[in-house]
Write an enzyme that holds these catalytic residues in place. Structure first.
Site, PDB file in Angstrom:
ATOM      1  N   SER A 124      50.499 105.084  37.797  1.00  0.00           N
ATOM      2  CA  SER A 124      49.140 104.750  37.379  1.00  0.00           C
ATOM      3  C   SER A 124      48.950 103.245  37.241  1.00  0.00           C
ATOM      4  O   SER A 124      49.081 102.512  38.196  1.00  0.00           O
ATOM      5  CB  SER A 124      48.811 105.497  36.088  1.00  0.00           C
ATOM      6  OG  SER A 124      47.465 105.339  35.733  1.00  0.00           O
TER       7      SER A 124
ATOM      8  N   ASP B 147      41.933 102.129  39.099  1.00  0.00           N
ATOM      9  CA  ASP B 147      43.340 101.789  38.908  1.00  0.00           C
ATOM     10  C   ASP B 147      44.119 102.195  40.159  1.00  0.00           C
ATOM     11  O   ASP B 147      43.564 102.807  41.074  1.00  0.00           O
ATOM     12  CB  ASP B 147      43.891 102.426  37.626  1.00  0.00           C
ATOM     13  CG  ASP B 147      43.945 103.943  37.669  1.00  0.00           C
ATOM     14  OD1 ASP B 147      43.286 104.549  38.539  1.00  0.00           O
ATOM     15  OD2 ASP B 147      44.639 104.529  36.829  1.00  0.00           O
TER      16      ASP B 147
ATOM     17  N   ASP C 103      46.145 104.473  41.220  1.00  0.00           N
ATOM     18  CA  ASP C 103      46.122 105.831  41.765  1.00  0.00           C
ATOM     19  C   ASP C 103      44.718 106.436  41.739  1.00  0.00           C
ATOM     20  O   ASP C 103      44.536 107.612  42.033  1.00  0.00           O
ATOM     21  CB  ASP C 103      47.125 106.747  41.061  1.00  0.00           C
ATOM     22  CG  ASP C 103      46.795 106.999  39.598  1.00  0.00           C
ATOM     23  OD1 ASP C 103      46.315 106.067  38.930  1.00  0.00           O
ATOM     24  OD2 ASP C 103      47.017 108.122  39.110  1.00  0.00           O
TER      25      ASP C 103
ATOM     26  N   ASP D 207      42.486 107.350  39.519  1.00  0.00           N
ATOM     27  CA  ASP D 207      41.994 108.425  38.654  1.00  0.00           C
ATOM     28  C   ASP D 207      41.181 107.868  37.488  1.00  0.00           C
ATOM     29  O   ASP D 207      40.519 108.618  36.784  1.00  0.00           O
ATOM     30  CB  ASP D 207      43.132 109.328  38.157  1.00  0.00           C
ATOM     31  CG  ASP D 207      44.149 108.618  37.281  1.00  0.00           C
ATOM     32  OD1 ASP D 207      44.113 107.378  37.178  1.00  0.00           O
ATOM     33  OD2 ASP D 207      45.009 109.311  36.691  1.00  0.00           O
TER      34      ASP D 207
END
Length: 575
Positions: A144, A303, A305, A307
């Site tokens: 993340s 961010d 990734d 999400d």
């Protein structure tokens, strides 16, 4: 655990390759580094793995990834899910493609088909792919928003959400039961493909995912009317969001989308930011510079990734860009989404707005205003996904919107994890809708405050690294658990919830009831005048977090109350 003995085993065992041994030999004279790498295993927890990349038991490497995957494979076989396969995605971080491939080959060696994305993809697309392909599970290689030296390994179940009980405990037990790295299975990639156990996926899933996002548009007419006038600055922060975010905005008709060039391409070193987190002001420096050049209406950052979504919106009165916290952007999207559903087709009788326990009480006010059910769950978006699954299985409950304070939300049920791509799309749509009315997103935020009250929520994080840090975090939680404060500064504690012990104690009457939620190491204090405070260790980082919220009569009043509560809350962590 004898860390020196384990270190020597890794140096001599034929299980480990020469590169691993060379890295470990290089730290032979660094006692503390050896200890950090071998004093404990990198624990497979309810969120999977997350740690610093490197050789050793307490590090992310192909061997710890293979062990996690072998444990997952053992569990899948045990529950009879072997024939369904596993979807695997990865982000732009160091070693992400290698870890993803390692996981795929371990699954294949266990007779479980792996569907591996051809290149990096957002987390929500992995969640979508699990259900689209009818898989028993999913694996996502991502850390993340952590610093560049980290990577991680998240496991999803067949409903598309991250693992929850009983599967999380079952998988954790299988991983823990593996003590010998020589027992881990892998196989040649070409052989796996020939056996039909290794399949590369990509464009077909992309197209299906984008099509689902576009179904979530609530007011295409507003986009059509303002698509030439809205100016959007976007940055993927060197991560996975660039292609899908730009694609969906383009297909919806937005014409003025400006991507921060220095942060456009994937790069696991994150060269323009020390911390690729849309919660951090630093992450927006380049985007805000571009926004001022283009006179943008809103500034968005996903961010790595993709999400979670960070947001700045322009205040036309001052000309300044104002940051929206995750609570603010979540409530703005909740208000827009629910109001549009109501306006266009009416709200279902069993409609629900879902939030986590550390998320703003402004959500409660929105739910009350629209007469929809407010459901509170533990921290972690998987618990929101669990509620959606419950609605589907029972036939009762209609999901309207769900979000958490840490910049994550989900519109629609195509995924079961937070989705910054759909949030990007929806915020741009909302900006078009309000612009048609002569309003900015900041105007819409103020309008909400005027209707519901000026709620302000904040979080303080204290980082405590290493063995000593973990012990200190545990000590803080134990002390508070055994000595509930009667007051936090001038705020009297009205009730205290201990989610680990499943108790809620009324501090006035002494009555004890249950929280009604699963066990979690979290303490929560209800305070007067809609104020609250929550203490919990981070599940993914070496931090202890203080979440707190207040309700004021104006922006200034709420800010002053929040600062005061934050100051007093900090004293709870001091000896």
């Amino acid at each position: 655990m004898d860390y020196k003995k384990l270190y020597e085993e890794w140096l001599t065992s034929p299980c480990f390759d020469d590169a691993t041994k060379a890295e470990l030999k290089a730290i032979a004279d660094d006692e503390n580094e050896i200890k950090e790498r071998f004093y404990t295993e990198l624990e497979f927890g309810t969120a999977g793995l997350r740690g610093v990349i490197g050789a050793g038991l307490n590090r992310m490497n192909i061997y710890t990834v293979r062990k996690a995957t072998q444990g997952l494979a053992n569990y899948i076989i045990k529950v009879g899910g072997k024939e369904k396969g596993v979807a695997i995605a990865f982000d732009s971080r160091r070693m992400s493609p290698e870890f993803a491939n390692e996981a795929a080959l371990c699954l294949a060696a266990n007779g479980i088909k792996a569907y591996l994305f051809e290149s990096l993809r957002p987390t929500p697309e992995l969640s979508f792919a699990v259900r689209k392909l009818g898989c028993i599970a999913g694996i996502n290689i991502t850390a993340s928003h952590n610093p560049p030296e980290y990577n991680g390994y998240k496991v999803y179940w067949e409903d598309g959400a991250q693992i929850t009980p009983p599967h999380d405990k079952g998988i954790m037990e299988e991983v823990k039961a593996i003590t010998d790295f020589s027992t881990l299975k892998t196989m040649d990639q070409e052989e796996a493909a020939k056996a039909g156990l290794y399949e590369i996926i990509g464009a077909a899933i992309d197209d299906a995912y984008i099509a689902e996002l576009k179904k979530q548009v609530k007011n295409q007419a507003a986009i059509d009317a303002m698509q030439k006038d809205i100016k959007i600055v976007y940055t993927p922060l060197h991560g996975t969001g660039n292609i899908p975010a730009r694609r969906v905005l383009k297909e919806l008709g937005f014409e003025n989308v400006y991507v921060v060039p220095e942060q456009e391409l994937p790069d696991g070193e994150f060269p323009t930011v020390s911390y690729p987190n849309p919660e951090a002001a630093e992450a927006f420096e380049l985007a805000l510079k571009l926004a001022k050049e283009k006179d943008a209406d809103l500034v968005l950052a996903t961010d790595p990734d993709a999400d979670r979504l960070g947001v700045y919106v322009k205040d036309t009165k001052s000309g300044e860009y104002i940051t929206l916290t995750g609570n603010m952007s979540g409530c703005l999207l909740a208000e827009y989404t629910i109001s549009q559903i109501k306006e266009q087709k009416g709200l279902p009788e069993d409609g629900a707005l879902i939030k986590t326990i550390v998320t703003t009480n402004l959500a409660d006010a929105i739910a009350e205003y629209y007469d929809v059910k407010l459901i509170e769950v533990l921290t972690g978006f998987k618990y929101i996904g669990q509620q959606i699954l419950g609605f589907e299985q029972s036939g009762k409950g209609t999901y309207l919107f769900g979000f958490e304070e840490s910049y994550g939300c989900l519109i629609g049920t195509h995924a079961r994890d937070k989705d910054a791509i759909v949030a990007t799309m929806a915020l741009c749509e909302a900006a078009a809708y309000y612009k048609q009315k002569g309003m900015t997103l900041w105007d819409a935020m103020i309008e909400m405050y005027e209707r519901y009250g000026y709620y302000k929520d904040d979080v303080k994080s204290i980082t405590l690294k290493g063995i000593e840090g973990l012990a200190k975090i545990q000590q803080i939680m134990d002390t508070l658990r055994n000595n509930t404060p009667a007051a936090i500064g001038p705020y009297k504690v009205l009730s205290a919830r201990d989610y680990k012990l499943d108790t809620k104690k009324d501090m006035v009457t002494g009555e004890v009831t249950t929280t009604g939620l699963p066990s979690s190491n979290v303490l929560y204090y209800d305070l007067p005048d809609n104020a609250w405070l929550c203490v919990r260790p981070s599940g993914t980082e070496p931090k202890i977090k203080l979440y707190y919220g207040v309700k004021g009569t104006s922006l200034e009043d709420a800010a002053a109350k929040s600062a005061e509560l934050g100051k007093y809350a900090q004293t709870l962590l001091e000896d």
